[in-house]
Design a protein around this motif. Structure first.
Motif, PDB file in Angstrom:
ATOM      1  N   GLU A 287       0.863  -1.397   0.001  1.00 44.65           N
ATOM      2  CA  GLU A 287       0.089  -0.225   0.007  1.00 44.65           C
ATOM      3  C   GLU A 287       0.762   1.302   0.007  1.00 44.65           C
ATOM      4  N   TYR A 288       2.029   1.183   0.370  1.00 44.61           N
ATOM      5  CA  TYR A 288       2.860   2.296   0.447  1.00 44.61           C
ATOM      6  C   TYR A 288       3.225   2.794  -0.749  1.00 44.61           C
ATOM      7  N   ASP A 289       3.516   4.256  -0.921  1.00 44.01           N
ATOM      8  CA  ASP A 289       3.840   4.962  -2.247  1.00 44.01           C
ATOM      9  C   ASP A 289       5.199   5.143  -2.500  1.00 44.01           C
ATOM     10  N   TYR A 290       5.926   5.521  -1.481  1.00 45.27           N
ATOM     11  CA  TYR A 290       7.414   5.866  -1.561  1.00 45.27           C
ATOM     12  C   TYR A 290       8.265   4.957  -0.445  1.00 45.27           C
ATOM     13  N   TRP A 291       9.445   4.580  -0.947  1.00 44.83           N
ATOM     14  CA  TRP A 291      10.491   3.789  -0.279  1.00 44.83           C
ATOM     15  C   TRP A 291      11.714   4.536  -0.244  1.00 44.83           C
ATOM     16  N   GLY A 292      12.442   4.288   0.850  1.00 46.44           N
ATOM     17  CA  GLY A 292      13.683   4.654   0.796  1.00 46.44           C
ATOM     18  C   GLY A 292      14.564   3.459   0.463  1.00 46.44           C
ATOM     19  N   GLN A 293      15.892   3.645   0.561  1.00 41.58           N
ATOM     20  CA  GLN A 293      16.951   2.588  -0.064  1.00 41.58           C
ATOM     21  C   GLN A 293      17.315   1.647   1.228  1.00 41.58           C
ATOM     22  N   GLY A 294      16.884   2.047   2.203  1.00 42.66           N
ATOM     23  CA  GLY A 294      17.329   1.264   3.339  1.00 42.66           C
ATOM     24  C   GLY A 294      18.693   1.320   4.251  1.00 42.66           C
ATOM     25  N   THR A 295      18.667   1.036   5.194  1.00 44.21           N
ATOM     26  CA  THR A 295      19.848   0.938   6.250  1.00 44.21           C
ATOM     27  C   THR A 295      20.033  -0.199   6.745  1.00 44.21           C
ATOM     28  N   GLN A 296      21.351  -0.519   7.001  1.00 41.07           N
ATOM     29  CA  GLN A 296      21.694  -1.974   7.476  1.00 41.07           C
ATOM     30  C   GLN A 296      21.765  -1.724   9.165  1.00 41.07           C
ATOM     31  N   VAL A 297      21.029  -2.572   9.700  1.00 41.01           N
ATOM     32  CA  VAL A 297      21.357  -2.757  11.169  1.00 41.01           C
ATOM     33  C   VAL A 297      21.749  -4.079  11.281  1.00 41.01           C
ATOM     34  N   THR A 298      22.801  -4.287  12.088  1.00 42.34           N
ATOM     35  CA  THR A 298      23.474  -5.653  12.661  1.00 42.34           C
ATOM     36  C   THR A 298      23.684  -5.872  14.044  1.00 42.34           C
ATOM     37  N   VAL A 299      22.988  -6.667  14.621  1.00 41.48           N
ATOM     38  CA  VAL A 299      23.029  -6.624  16.215  1.00 41.48           C
ATOM     39  C   VAL A 299      23.962  -8.254  16.538  1.00 41.48           C
ATOM     40  N   SER A 300      25.284  -7.967  17.027  1.00 44.83           N
ATOM     41  CA  SER A 300      25.854  -8.838  17.357  1.00 44.83           C
ATOM     42  C   SER A 300      25.444  -9.494  18.603  1.00 44.83           C
ATOM     43  N   SER A 301      25.847 -10.940  18.760  1.00 43.70           N
ATOM     44  CA  SER A 301      25.314 -11.610  20.285  1.00 43.70           C
ATOM     45  C   SER A 301      26.694 -11.556  21.104  1.00 43.70           C
TER      46      SER A 301
END
Length: 123
Positions: free
Chosen positions: A109-123
């Protein structure tokens, strides 16, 4: 031309925090519902949180409720995602999205999107 530009991703240890930003241009920002989605490797993109045009209403996926907070600053044309108590399963590319008419968690349903940003969570 509408642009959504995410920033603030990175590598963090489990239990840590990150704040993502999404700067919008080319649209009347205060007229749009804004949302965050995420996509982990090998998985479908999923809803994270949504905020109304005024900022008065929010909704979250059960997996992030109580840990993530979405907010917006209409004067700066920016939406934020504060992520606390991060877990390894939060690792994903995070996307912001804008919708003119709907209050919906459905990504199609969304009209516009960004390119994304990576989130990495280490254990």
């Amino acid at each position: 031309q509408v642009q959504l530009v995410e920033s603030g991703g990175g590598l963090v240890q489990a239990g840590g925090s990150l704040r993502l930003s999404c700067a919008a241009s080319g649209l009347t920002f205060r007229s749009y519902t804004m949302a965050w989605f995420r996509q982990a490797p090998g998985k479908e993109r999923e809803f994270v949180g949504i905020i109304s045009w005024s900022g008065e209403s929010t909704r979250y996926a059960d997996s992030v409720k109580g840990r993530f907070t979405i907010s917006r600053d209409n004067a700066k044309n920016t939406v934020y995602l504060q992520m606390n108590r991060l877990r390894p399963e939060d690792t994903a590319v995070y996307y912001c999205a804008a919708d003119r008419l709907s209050w919906t968690t459905v990504l199609a349903e969304y009209d516009y999107w960004g390119q994304g940003t990576q989130v990495t969570v280490s254990s």
